[in-house]
Design an enzyme around this catalytic site. Structure first.
Site, mmCIF file in Angstrom:
data_model
loop_
_atom_site.group_PDB
_atom_site.id
_atom_site.type_symbol
_atom_site.label_atom_id
_atom_site.label_comp_id
_atom_site.label_asym_id
_atom_site.label_seq_id
_atom_site.Cartn_x
_atom_site.Cartn_y
_atom_site.Cartn_z
ATOM 1 N N ARG A 1 -77.137 15.577 -10.148
ATOM 2 C CA ARG A 1 -76.711 16.965 -9.934
ATOM 3 C C ARG A 1 -77.922 17.767 -9.490
ATOM 4 N NH1 ARG A 1 -73.091 16.159 -14.703
ATOM 5 N NH2 ARG A 1 -71.013 16.135 -13.808
ATOM 6 N N GLY B 1 -67.064 15.649 -6.347
ATOM 7 C CA GLY B 1 -66.056 16.569 -6.878
ATOM 8 C C GLY B 1 -66.227 17.966 -6.314
ATOM 9 N N GLY C 1 -68.069 20.600 -7.005
ATOM 10 C CA GLY C 1 -69.419 21.093 -6.709
ATOM 11 C C GLY C 1 -69.975 20.467 -5.443
ATOM 12 N N THR D 1 -63.029 12.636 -8.582
ATOM 13 C CA THR D 1 -63.146 13.077 -9.973
ATOM 14 C C THR D 1 -62.087 12.390 -10.821
ATOM 15 O OG1 THR D 1 -62.705 14.889 -11.525
ATOM 16 C CG2 THR D 1 -61.862 15.195 -9.330
ATOM 17 N N ASP E 1 -60.956 13.732 -13.290
ATOM 18 C CA ASP E 1 -60.142 14.833 -13.830
ATOM 19 C C ASP E 1 -58.915 15.152 -12.977
ATOM 20 O OD1 ASP E 1 -62.030 15.015 -15.769
ATOM 21 O OD2 ASP E 1 -62.966 16.845 -15.034
ATOM 22 N N MET F 1 -61.421 13.353 -21.705
ATOM 23 C CA MET F 1 -62.113 14.276 -20.804
ATOM 24 C C MET F 1 -61.122 15.224 -20.133
ATOM 25 S SD MET F 1 -65.273 12.279 -19.062
ATOM 26 C CE MET F 1 -66.829 12.145 -19.948
ATOM 27 N N ARG G 1 -62.427 18.955 -18.402
ATOM 28 C CA ARG G 1 -63.211 20.180 -18.602
ATOM 29 C C ARG G 1 -62.364 21.432 -18.394
ATOM 30 N NH1 ARG G 1 -68.659 20.950 -18.169
ATOM 31 N NH2 ARG G 1 -69.098 18.814 -17.558
ATOM 32 N N GLU H 1 -60.809 17.800 -23.842
ATOM 33 C CA GLU H 1 -62.050 18.404 -24.355
ATOM 34 C C GLU H 1 -62.158 19.906 -24.087
ATOM 35 O OE1 GLU H 1 -65.301 16.514 -22.248
ATOM 36 O OE2 GLU H 1 -64.391 16.957 -20.311
#
Ligand code: F6P
Length: 343
Positions: free
Chosen positions: A73, A103, A105, A126, A128, A170, A172, A223
């Site tokens: 990152r 993803g 970002g 991702t 997610d 997971m 976020r 989470e």
């Protein structure tokens, strides 16, 4: 043509399959070469790279989790300050176009590079599944499979001990993994970030099970789930340097509260990075391979500023702008449908 690629942000099962798809397509369809930058944007700025050949090694990475290129990152300010260096490095390596795999970002970074004159194609990644422009991101199916397997196993031990077992997965900002794994695993309650939970409702559902003679329960917690205002004292954690919340462990917070209110034996399992590691499922390998193939074709066709996306059965191209416009949240109708299976 000479392509460059990199993987950035959290890793994800299927990244290597994308890289393989890019290399094989570039070589087989276009006779082009590919260079891979190491550790995401950082490697691009520091000019750390490796040539990727259409050989036995690239062939073998299809099954491998993680990313052979490494990932990382980079703070957006440092990234933006490095624009001239990035341009220089790409020119030195004689790169004609860049395929950025990442993803939200990373795709924002790719859009910014594209706006600043660098020919870029994006590939959404991702576990997610929160990139709005595409029906599914690769890695999600693997994460759901891992979480479902864990829930399956927890059923038998919870039942044997008359326990309530909390499984934290997971997610976020969104609850796709929790929703799908909870449904596939027959969880008795699932909480996700999209709908703040009321601990009293969870307790009621668990109590009802015990009263009916089903003396155990499985609760899946994303989470990033938060309590409804005024129902319970609990918060997510602080933000790190990238603006990402460092979670306080909502699964354990919920477990403690249920124990306090009902007196049952409650334990917590946090699946964490197990969901992100290891070999991708067949579905993810196919999706990732197709993303790699279509991204390579888009780059060769000069379709820059775009991102590959799954729409129904087809891989299409959307603009990078569209790919980062919204997070894909679980819609209310899916939450309502899942709730029917609770209890
Ligand atoms: O964005 C994917 C994700 O897996 C989130 O669900 C999770 O919160 C985060 O990455 C964890 O990232 P890290 O590996 O930096 O702890």
């Amino acid at each position: 043509m000479r392509l460059a690629t990199l993987t950035s942000g959290g890793d994800c099962p299927g990244l290597n399959a994308v890289i393989r798809g890019i290399v094989r397509t570039s070589s087989a369809e276009f006779g082009s070469t590919v260079v891979g930058y190491l550790d995401g944007w950082v490697g691009l700025m520091e000019d750390r790279r490796m040539d990727l050949y259409d050989d036995a090694f690239i062939d073998s990475i299809l099954l491998r989790g993680g990313t052979i290129l490494g990932t990382g990152r980079l703070h957006p300010d440092k990234f933006k300050a490095g624009l001239e260096q990035i341009k220089e490095n790409l020119a030195d390596a004689e790169v004609d176009a860049l395929i950025a795999i990442g993803g939200e970002g990373t795709l924002k970074g790719a859009k910014w590079l594209s706006d600043n004159g660098i020919p870029v194609v994006g590939v959404p990644k991702t576990i997610d599944n929160d990139v709005d422009a595409t029906d599914y991101t690769f890695g999600f199916d693997t994460a759901v499979s891992v979480a479902t397997d864990a829930i399956d196993r927890l059923h038998t031990t919870a039942e044997s001990h008359n326990r309530i077992l909390i499984v934290e997965v997971m997610g976020r900002h969104v609850g796709w993994i929790a929703l799908h794994a909870g449904m596939a695993g027959g969880a008795h309650y699932t909480v996700i970030p999209e709908e703040p939970f009321d601990i009293a409702d969870i307790c009621k559902a668990m109590e009802r099970r015990f009263q009916m003679g089903e003396k155990y329960g499985i609760v899946v917690v994303a989470e990033g789930a938060v309590p409804r205002e005024g129902t319970m004292d609990a918060s997510l954690g602080e933000e790190d340097q990238f603006g990402h919340v460092t979670f306080n462990g909502m699964g354990q917070i919920i477990a403690d509260e249920i124990k306090e209110r009902l007196g049952y034996d409650v334990r917590t399992t946090v699946l964490g990075h197990i969901q992100r590691g290891g070999t991708p499922t067949a579905y993810d390998r196919v999706l990732a391979t197709r993303y790699g193939l279509h991204a390579a074709r888009a780059a060769h066709a000069g379709q820059f500023g775009t991102c590959v996306a799954l729409r129904g059965e087809d891989i299409e191209l959307v603009t990078l702008e569209e790919s980062v416009e919204h997070l894909k949240r679980v819609p209310q109708r899916r939450i309502d449908a899942a709730r029917i299976m609770f209890g």
